[in-house]
Scaffold this active site. Structure first.
Site, PDB file in Angstrom:
ATOM      1  N   PRO A  91     -11.799   5.373   2.985  1.00  0.00           N
ATOM      2  CA  PRO A  91     -13.093   5.383   3.386  1.00  0.00           C
ATOM      3  C   PRO A  91     -13.609   3.922   3.702  1.00  0.00           C
ATOM      4  O   PRO A  91     -13.727   3.257   2.895  1.00  0.00           O
ATOM      5  CB  PRO A  91     -13.948   6.217   2.492  1.00  0.00           C
ATOM      6  CG  PRO A  91     -13.005   6.470   1.258  1.00  0.00           C
ATOM      7  CD  PRO A  91     -11.715   5.993   1.594  1.00  0.00           C
ATOM      8  N   GLU A  92     -14.266   3.775   5.144  1.00  0.00           N
ATOM      9  CA  GLU A  92     -14.820   2.372   5.289  1.00  0.00           C
ATOM     10  C   GLU A  92     -16.195   2.779   5.442  1.00  0.00           C
ATOM     11  O   GLU A  92     -16.766   3.920   5.005  1.00  0.00           O
ATOM     12  CB  GLU A  92     -14.069   1.991   6.613  1.00  0.00           C
ATOM     13  CG  GLU A  92     -12.581   1.607   6.410  1.00  0.00           C
ATOM     14  CD  GLU A  92     -11.911   0.970   7.606  1.00  0.00           C
ATOM     15  OE1 GLU A  92     -12.882   0.494   8.411  1.00  0.00           O
ATOM     16  OE2 GLU A  92     -10.676   1.421   7.971  1.00  0.00           O
ATOM     17  N   ARG A  98      -1.180  -6.679   5.989  1.00  0.00           N
ATOM     18  CA  ARG A  98      -1.797  -5.292   6.371  1.00  0.00           C
ATOM     19  C   ARG A  98      -1.084  -4.740   7.486  1.00  0.00           C
ATOM     20  O   ARG A  98      -0.944  -5.731   8.515  1.00  0.00           O
ATOM     21  CB  ARG A  98      -3.129  -5.399   6.406  1.00  0.00           C
ATOM     22  CG  ARG A  98      -3.917  -5.581   5.354  1.00  0.00           C
ATOM     23  CD  ARG A  98      -4.017  -4.890   4.378  1.00  0.00           C
ATOM     24  NE  ARG A  98      -4.224  -5.486   2.966  1.00  0.00           N
ATOM     25  CZ  ARG A  98      -5.584  -5.816   2.464  1.00  0.00           C
ATOM     26  NH1 ARG A  98      -6.592  -5.894   3.314  1.00  0.00           N
ATOM     27  NH2 ARG A  98      -5.773  -6.396   1.246  1.00  0.00           N
ATOM     28  N   ARG A 157     -12.236 -22.482   8.226  1.00  0.00           N
ATOM     29  CA  ARG A 157     -11.270 -21.362   7.451  1.00  0.00           C
ATOM     30  C   ARG A 157     -10.138 -21.231   8.349  1.00  0.00           C
ATOM     31  O   ARG A 157     -10.196 -21.435   9.609  1.00  0.00           O
ATOM     32  CB  ARG A 157     -12.224 -20.214   7.732  1.00  0.00           C
ATOM     33  CG  ARG A 157     -13.178 -19.969   6.536  1.00  0.00           C
ATOM     34  CD  ARG A 157     -13.069 -18.745   5.821  1.00  0.00           C
ATOM     35  NE  ARG A 157     -14.004 -18.325   4.972  1.00  0.00           N
ATOM     36  CZ  ARG A 157     -14.127 -17.356   4.320  1.00  0.00           C
ATOM     37  NH1 ARG A 157     -13.089 -16.452   4.312  1.00  0.00           N
ATOM     38  NH2 ARG A 157     -15.292 -17.074   3.830  1.00  0.00           N
ATOM     39  N   HIS A 209      -6.275  15.975 -10.029  1.00  0.00           N
ATOM     40  CA  HIS A 209      -6.705  14.878  -9.392  1.00  0.00           C
ATOM     41  C   HIS A 209      -8.306  14.801  -9.454  1.00  0.00           C
ATOM     42  O   HIS A 209      -8.750  13.924  -8.961  1.00  0.00           O
ATOM     43  CB  HIS A 209      -6.271  14.848  -7.926  1.00  0.00           C
ATOM     44  CG  HIS A 209      -5.072  14.723  -7.546  1.00  0.00           C
ATOM     45  ND1 HIS A 209      -4.293  15.842  -6.846  1.00  0.00           N
ATOM     46  CD2 HIS A 209      -3.985  13.953  -7.762  1.00  0.00           C
ATOM     47  CE1 HIS A 209      -2.680  15.503  -6.754  1.00  0.00           C
ATOM     48  NE2 HIS A 209      -2.662  14.483  -7.569  1.00  0.00           N
ATOM     49  N   ARG A 241      -4.985   8.413  -6.426  1.00  0.00           N
ATOM     50  CA  ARG A 241      -4.332   7.098  -6.579  1.00  0.00           C
ATOM     51  C   ARG A 241      -5.253   6.514  -7.587  1.00  0.00           C
ATOM     52  O   ARG A 241      -4.702   5.297  -8.156  1.00  0.00           O
ATOM     53  CB  ARG A 241      -4.016   6.301  -5.493  1.00  0.00           C
ATOM     54  CG  ARG A 241      -2.984   6.723  -4.461  1.00  0.00           C
ATOM     55  CD  ARG A 241      -2.425   5.879  -3.524  1.00  0.00           C
ATOM     56  NE  ARG A 241      -1.540   6.344  -2.900  1.00  0.00           N
ATOM     57  CZ  ARG A 241      -0.984   5.975  -1.614  1.00  0.00           C
ATOM     58  NH1 ARG A 241      -1.276   4.904  -1.071  1.00  0.00           N
ATOM     59  NH2 ARG A 241      -0.174   6.768  -1.019  1.00  0.00           N
ATOM     60  N   LYS A 292     -18.883  -0.716   1.537  1.00  0.00           N
ATOM     61  CA  LYS A 292     -18.199   0.497   1.191  1.00  0.00           C
ATOM     62  C   LYS A 292     -18.568   1.226  -0.087  1.00  0.00           C
ATOM     63  O   LYS A 292     -18.010   2.063  -0.758  1.00  0.00           O
ATOM     64  CB  LYS A 292     -17.006   0.430   1.313  1.00  0.00           C
ATOM     65  CG  LYS A 292     -16.200  -0.203   2.380  1.00  0.00           C
ATOM     66  CD  LYS A 292     -14.576  -0.462   2.140  1.00  0.00           C
ATOM     67  CE  LYS A 292     -14.228  -1.606   3.341  1.00  0.00           C
ATOM     68  NZ  LYS A 292     -12.961  -2.134   3.121  1.00  0.00           N
TER      69      LYS A 292
END
Length: 277
Positions: free
Chosen positions: A2-3, A265, A156, A93, A112, A59
């Site tokens: 979920p974002e 990623r 950066r 779960h 998880r 989030k």
DNA sequence: CAGTTCGCCTGGGGGC
DNA sequence: TGCCCCCAGGCGAACT
């Protein structure tokens, strides 16, 4: 995972399902779920509290109760289910159940076990609590604009994708939407942020808002059914343009979508539509 | 201070 | 078929 858009959907759905209900009993089956206080304290504090307001920063879910704010991060696979009290639940779960005064049980599932819950007295200003130590402005906060991102990106060495994922810069974007935002604004994910101009960041802010808003809207279609037995994880069918589309053709130019790694990623992009800077 | 690596977890996929 | 190994991924902690 979920974002921001999925979390927004979860907030709205839970508000619809459990607003004004009171917690009568709590089970915690996985102690590490509770991050900032002991399980005993958590249970003691949460008992008899009523859910009043439902909010979100990045989030993170924020449940405003009588005396406390409950903060939840779903991380990778966390999801809520709302069922009638006494219903069967996935024992393997389900890590917590809140039994509510409206006859429902709010179940927290997480394969998880990465998700976390935090509780803070309402006297503590929510943006300053420990859970938000490294969390910056929400992606929809008006303080996030081209000027702000431009300033944050100076000195950066990081890439655009990692910059978008940096929750301390802007909160809410995860791995999937970072790729979609890069595609939308036409920059390669590995573009170094120090090469980007203020104008480029205006483009990036626009792309970010368009992608996230579109995803929330797509989630809204799911909300309308309000099926309470459905996992409230905010999944929806927003069609993604690049993420997870390796070996498929770009919808815009037909070029095969590339898969690489940026900042460790999995990253997807169209080498023709997205330019390096 | 910024960037990198590790650990947390488990299901699923690849290799054999 | 079954077993082992490795990987994904958000984020904090420890480290460079």
């Amino acid at each position: 995972m979920p974002e921001l858009p999925e979390v927004e959907t979860v907030v709205r759905t839970l508000e619809h399902l459990i607003k004004d209900s009171t917690i009568e009993k709590i089970d915690i089956f996985y102690d590490k779920l509770i991050d900032n206080v002991s399980v005993e304290s958590f249970i003691k504090m949460m008992k008899s509290q009523t859910f009043h307001h439902f909010k979100r920063i990045g989030k993170y879910l924020i449940f405003e109760m009588d005396d406390y704010n409950l903060v939840v991060h779903l991380r990778m696979e966390g999801k809520f289910y709302v069922n009638d009290i006494g219903s069967d639940y996935d024992q393997k779960h389900t890590h917590s159940i809140f039994y509510l005064s409206n006859g429902k049980q709010l179940e927290y599932h997480d394969t998880r076990k990465f998700g976390r819950m935090y509780i803070y007295p309402k006297s503590e200003e929510i943006t300053t609590v420990s859970a938000f130590k490294n969390v910056g402005y929400d992606a929809f906060d008006e303080r996030v604009d081209a000027e702000y991102l431009y300033e944050m990106s100076r000195s950066r060495k990081t890439t655009l994708k990692q910059f978008l994922l940096d929750q301390s810069v802007m909160a809410g974007v995860g791995n999937i939407y970072a790729d979609e935002i890069c595609f939308r604004c036409g920059f390669r994910p590995e573009t170094k942020v120090y090469r980007l101009t203020k104008k480029d960041f205006a483009n990036i802010v626009d792309a970010t808002r368009i992608i996230l808003r579109g995803a929330i809207k797509a989630g809204g279609t799911t909300i309308r059914s309000y099926t309470s037995s459905l996992g409230v994880d905010g999944r929806f069918q927003l069609q993604l343009k690049v993420h997870g589309k390796s070996r498929e053709k770009c919808q815009v130019c037909g070029t095969v979508i590339e898969k690489t790694k940026v900042g460790g990623r999995g990253t997807y992009y169209c080498k023709k539509c997205q330019r390096r800077k």
